[in-house]
Design an enzyme around this catalytic site. Structure first.
Site, mmCIF file in Angstrom:
data_model
loop_
_atom_site.group_PDB
_atom_site.id
_atom_site.type_symbol
_atom_site.label_atom_id
_atom_site.label_comp_id
_atom_site.label_asym_id
_atom_site.label_seq_id
_atom_site.Cartn_x
_atom_site.Cartn_y
_atom_site.Cartn_z
ATOM 1 N N TYR A 93 0.822 -1.210 0.000
ATOM 2 C CA TYR A 93 0.000 0.000 0.000
ATOM 3 C C TYR A 93 0.860 1.267 0.000
ATOM 4 O O TYR A 93 0.401 2.335 -0.394
ATOM 5 C CB TYR A 93 -0.901 0.040 1.240
ATOM 6 C CG TYR A 93 -2.224 -0.658 1.076
ATOM 7 C CD1 TYR A 93 -2.291 -2.000 0.727
ATOM 8 C CD2 TYR A 93 -3.420 0.033 1.274
ATOM 9 C CE1 TYR A 93 -3.507 -2.643 0.590
ATOM 10 C CE2 TYR A 93 -4.643 -0.605 1.139
ATOM 11 C CZ TYR A 93 -4.683 -1.938 0.798
ATOM 12 O OH TYR A 93 -5.886 -2.565 0.664
ATOM 13 N N ASP A 115 -12.532 -9.046 4.092
ATOM 14 C CA ASP A 115 -13.781 -9.041 3.318
ATOM 15 C C ASP A 115 -14.323 -10.466 3.238
ATOM 16 O O ASP A 115 -15.527 -10.707 3.351
ATOM 17 C CB ASP A 115 -13.559 -8.506 1.886
ATOM 18 C CG ASP A 115 -13.783 -6.993 1.801
ATOM 19 O OD1 ASP A 115 -13.559 -6.301 2.817
ATOM 20 O OD2 ASP A 115 -14.183 -6.509 0.725
HETATM 21 C C1 IPM Z 1 -10.431 -1.224 3.932
HETATM 22 C C2 IPM Z 1 -10.672 -0.614 2.582
HETATM 23 C C3 IPM Z 1 -9.524 0.341 2.255
HETATM 24 C C4 IPM Z 1 -8.238 -0.465 2.218
HETATM 25 C C5 IPM Z 1 -9.725 1.146 0.962
HETATM 26 C C6 IPM Z 1 -11.002 1.938 0.962
HETATM 27 C C7 IPM Z 1 -8.550 2.044 0.696
HETATM 28 O O1 IPM Z 1 -10.815 -1.600 1.617
HETATM 29 O O2 IPM Z 1 -10.299 -0.465 4.911
HETATM 30 O O3 IPM Z 1 -10.391 -2.446 4.028
HETATM 31 O O4 IPM Z 1 -7.922 -1.075 1.188
HETATM 32 O O5 IPM Z 1 -7.535 -0.481 3.231
HETATM 33 MG MG MG Z 2 -10.923 -3.570 2.397
#
Ligand code: IPM
Ligand code: MG
Length: 368
Positions: A141, A251
């Site tokens: 990231y 997720d």
């Molecule tokens: C999360 C989200 C974020 C991430 C996005 C919105 C940048 O998916 O908090 O899981 O990837 O960290």
């Molecule tokens: Mg996420």
């Protein structure tokens, strides 16, 4: 002295769900005589529209001056142009980094009354009770270089996964400590058969495991972990992993709970601030859900449970957090469901506002 809480409602359903969570916090503050000063600031897509940046300087200043931050969600189709250099998500990544919030805690719990809301078999998900600790301020990231570029040979894209020993060790220690206070089992997830950062991760995890002999530590490769999480989720207690693996696995893990609309999160830093608070950012794991924004259909429970995590982790008020959790459980038990969970027999579908009100009434009924 009053606790300072910054409220960042953000985009899409953010204002709706955080609006309910904020009112729940106010009920708790009144009930337990906690002095809280709330401030609101802009973040995300609408901040781009008004100020040309997803995180105006004033927002960052307020954030740095707060004991805790409650956030809704950022982003939406309006700001999704893949060639845009300014994006709502940059605000979130910038905030996490600027505040040093390296440990993202995402609990996943099966609620008996909601087992039917998951596409998975009830016998697989009943009694699931796990926490994912996701490293939040490193890895792919943030690594440089990261760009899309044109060359004589055609277009190229590059992202860089980079971790220092210190970054890996502190999040692993955090996860081991958490496991020590739970069922004493830690699963460290990596891709050590392919990635150098993962080999370093596994090496450090093995070393730190020796400091925590009371915690059973195992290693899993992320691809097979994705499978085990759905096949035998009850076997896991604390799962710790790097930034992107944690993004993906959480997720997936939300399917165990029945809906993304139920999962809260806390992003925590190392330091206690001058008020003795562990600064944290609290947000639902779901996104801005632009398709249902403004329709009073969103599930505010993830935001409300995030407010509970705020009370527990930043303000050190576990009993107050429990009151919120019990109120949420009780409202669900009474059969109230937002649309994402609707359908079971004996249940009643309610909107976002009504769900928030039901939770507040439940809290007030505890005193009666
Ligand atoms: C999360 C989200 C974020 C991430 C996005 C919105 C940048 O998916 O908090 O899981 O990837 O960290
Ligand atoms: Mg996420």
């Amino acid at each position: 002295m009053a606790y300072k809480i910054l409220v960042l409602k953000g985009d899409g359903i953010g204002p709706e769900v955080v609006g309910e969570a904020l009112q729940v916090l106010k009920v708790i503050a009144r009930r337990s005589a906690i002095d809280i000063e709330f401030k609101e600031a802009h973040i995300g897509g609408h901040a781009i529209d008004h100020f040309g940046t997803p995180m105006p300087e004033e927002t960052l200043k307020h954030a740095q001056d707060s004991d805790a931050i409650l956030l809704g969600a950022v982003g939406g189709p309006k700001w999704d142009n893949p060639n845009a250099t300014v994006r709502p998500e940059q605000a979130l990544l910038g905030l996490r980094k600027a505040l040093g919030l390296f440990a993202n805690v995402r609990p996943v719990r099966a609620v008996k009354e909601l087992l039917g809301a998951s596409p998975l078999k009830p016998e697989i998900i009943s009694a699931v009770d796990l926490v994912v600790v996701r490293e939040l301020t490193g890895g792919i990231y943030y690594g440089q270089p990261s760009e899309k570029r044109n060359t004589a040979g055609g277009r190229e894209g590059v992202d860089t996964c980079f971790y220092t020993e210190a970054e890996i060790a502190r999040v692993l220690r955090f996860a081991f400590e958490l496991a020590r206070n739970r069922r004493r089992k830690l699963t460290s997830v990596d891709k050590a058969n392919v990635l150098s950062t993962s080999r370093l991760w596994r090496e450090i995890a093995t070393e730190i495991a020796r400091e925590f002999k009371d915690v059973a530590c195992e290693h899993q490769l992320v691809d097979s972990m994705a499978m085990h999480l759905l096949r035998r989720p009850k076997d896991f207690d604390v799962i710790v992993t790097e930034n992107m693996f944690g993004d993906i696995l959480t997720d997936e893990a939300s399917v165990l709970a029945g809906s993304m609309g139920l999962l809260p999160s806390a992003s925590l830093g190392e330091e206690l601030n001058s008020a003795g608070c562990r600064v944290g950012l609290y947000e639902p794991i779901h996104g801005s859900a632009p398709d249902i924004a403004g329709r009073d259909e969103a599930n505010p429970l993830a935001a409300i449970l995030s407010a509970a995590m705020l009370l527990e982790h930043s303000l050190g008020m576990r009993p107050e957090a429990e009151v919120i959790e019990q109120a949420v459980d009780a409202v669900v038990k009474d059969g109230h469901r937002t649309r994402d969970l609707a359908g079971g027999s004996g249940t009643k579908t309610v909107g976002c506002k009504a769900m928030g009100r039901l939770v507040r009434e439940k809290i007030e009924s505890f005193d009666a």
